[in-house]
Enzyme design. Structure first.
Site, short mmCIF file in Angstrom:
data_model
loop_
_atom_site.label_atom_id
_atom_site.label_comp_id
_atom_site.label_asym_id
_atom_site.label_seq_id
_atom_site.Cartn_x
_atom_site.Cartn_y
_atom_site.Cartn_z
N LYS A 1 -11.01 25.03 -24.38
CA LYS A 1 -11.34 23.61 -24.23
C LYS A 1 -11.53 22.98 -25.60
O LYS A 1 -11.07 21.87 -25.87
CB LYS A 1 -12.61 23.45 -23.38
CG LYS A 1 -12.39 23.81 -21.91
CD LYS A 1 -13.70 23.96 -21.13
CE LYS A 1 -13.42 24.43 -19.70
NZ LYS A 1 -14.63 24.68 -18.90
N GLN B 1 -21.07 24.92 -19.48
CA GLN B 1 -20.21 25.96 -18.90
C GLN B 1 -21.00 26.79 -17.89
O GLN B 1 -22.11 27.25 -18.17
CB GLN B 1 -19.63 26.84 -20.01
CG GLN B 1 -18.62 27.86 -19.54
CD GLN B 1 -17.33 27.26 -18.99
OE1 GLN B 1 -16.91 26.19 -19.43
NE2 GLN B 1 -16.71 27.93 -18.05
N ASP C 1 -17.38 16.88 -15.94
CA ASP C 1 -17.08 17.85 -14.88
C ASP C 1 -17.15 17.19 -13.49
O ASP C 1 -16.72 17.79 -12.51
CB ASP C 1 -18.11 18.99 -14.90
CG ASP C 1 -17.64 20.21 -15.70
OD1 ASP C 1 -16.45 20.53 -15.63
OD2 ASP C 1 -18.50 20.84 -16.35
N1 GUN Z 1 -16.96 27.53 -14.87
C1 GUN Z 1 -15.84 27.76 -14.15
N2 GUN Z 1 -15.17 26.61 -13.95
C2 GUN Z 1 -15.88 25.64 -14.55
C3 GUN Z 1 -15.70 24.23 -14.69
O1 GUN Z 1 -14.74 23.62 -14.20
N3 GUN Z 1 -16.66 23.58 -15.40
C4 GUN Z 1 -17.73 24.21 -15.92
N4 GUN Z 1 -18.62 23.49 -16.59
N5 GUN Z 1 -17.93 25.51 -15.81
C5 GUN Z 1 -17.00 26.22 -15.13
#
Ligand code: GUN
Length: 291
Positions: free
Chosen positions: A54, A98, A121
């Site tokens: 990311k 995350q 998110d």
């Molecule tokens: N962990 C697995 N998928 C995601 C996601 O889309 N966003 C976040 N913040 N954590 C994750």
């Protein structure tokens, strides 16, 4: 006949190229550089890889990215303090915590504390509520990526039966909500199945579009798929050092009409959609009329 491959990597690259141009134009007009702050708690290897990807994708798109790495023993209060600092920082537009978080942390309380205008998110209840009502502020990244793939590959959704296997807050519930809405790449009849669903295969076999998001390697077998169906595999499971999806790709691709591979299907789309949300967040905070 073997299924056509839905190439998420190629679609994501096109979206990221377009996004880099939009970001450059936004920065020219406003002098603002969209900024994503990612928070990584602990040393889960998969989470570390996602956050790194990311971060790199942000920089490539002309955005700023900062990663806040906290030890696995971080307390609820310490994490909450960081979220509040990021909320208050006018130079930060998007906040991504995350998941999963360590057991001592109340995940819901942390996600609820993120400023809804910075919630790239789309996990905050205000943003989930707006989504359910069909007036989204941010679209959640993985579900949005799936919807873009369906659109790009002209998969008919109006009146189609979409069966989602998995009821997570991140994928299963929101993709169901998005595809049942009125409008383009939606208007579907949606069934959400889960671990307590009876006669699962008899339901998945009715799917025109089958979305596998249960986190179990190769759970969806050929017998569970209607010939010609579109199969979307959200799973990312590591088995003997190899990445496999929630779908048994070989046998299912012999029967499906279209299928997403793992890797190279939904995964790259999630990151592209996160970047789009970060630009949206920067717009919302820079141009109040956009709110
Ligand atoms: N962990 C697995 N998928 C995601 C996601 O889309 N966003 C976040 N913040 N954590 C994750």
């Amino acid at each position: 006949m073997a299924a056509a491959i839905i190439d998420g990597k190629a679609v994501a690259e096109r979206r990221r190229t377009a996004l880099a141009e939009q970001t450059a134009a936004f920065t020219r007009e406003t002098q603002v550089v969209p900024h994503l702050a990612a928070v990584l708690v602990g040393d889960d290897p998969a989470s570390g890889v996602y956050v790194k990807s990311k971060h790199a994708a942000c920089e490539k798109a002309g955005m700023k990215s900062t990663v806040h790495r906290l030890p696995g023993a971080t307390t609820q209060a310490e994490l909450m303090t960081l979220v509040q600092q990021l909320n208050a920082d006018s130079l930060v537009h998007g906040i991504l915590v995350q998941l999963p978080l360590p057991a001592q942390v109340d995940t819901q309380a942390i996600l609820d504390a993120v400023d809804p205008l910075k919630d790239v998110d789309a996990f905050h209840p205000e943003n989930v509520g707006l989504l359910v009502q069909g007036r989204p502020r941010f679209l959640p990244c993985t579900p949005h990526g799936i919807q873009v793939l369906l659109r790009e590959y002209a998969v008919p959704t109006a009146g189609a039966h979409v069966v989602v296997v998995g009821r997570s807050e991140i994928v299963g519930k929101p993709i169901g909500m998005m595809l049942v809405q009125k409008g383009a790449t939606a208007d579907a009849t949606v069934t959400i199945c889960h671990s307590r669903t009876r006669e699962l295969a008899s339901i998945t076999r009715q799917a025109d579009i089958l979305i596998a998001a249960i986190g179990k390697p190769e759970f969806i077998t050929a017998e569970m798929v209607q010939p010609g169906a579109t199969v979307i595999d959200v799973g990312i499971n590591r088995v003997d050092g190899k990445l496999v999806g929630d779908v048994a790709f070989g046998p299912v691709s012999a029967i499906a009409g279209r299928i997403t591979p793992v890797p190279g299907g939904v995964g790259p789309m999630t990151i592209a959609m996160l970047l789009e949300n970060t630009l949206t967040a920067a717009r919302l905070q820079t141009i109040p009329a956009n709110r």
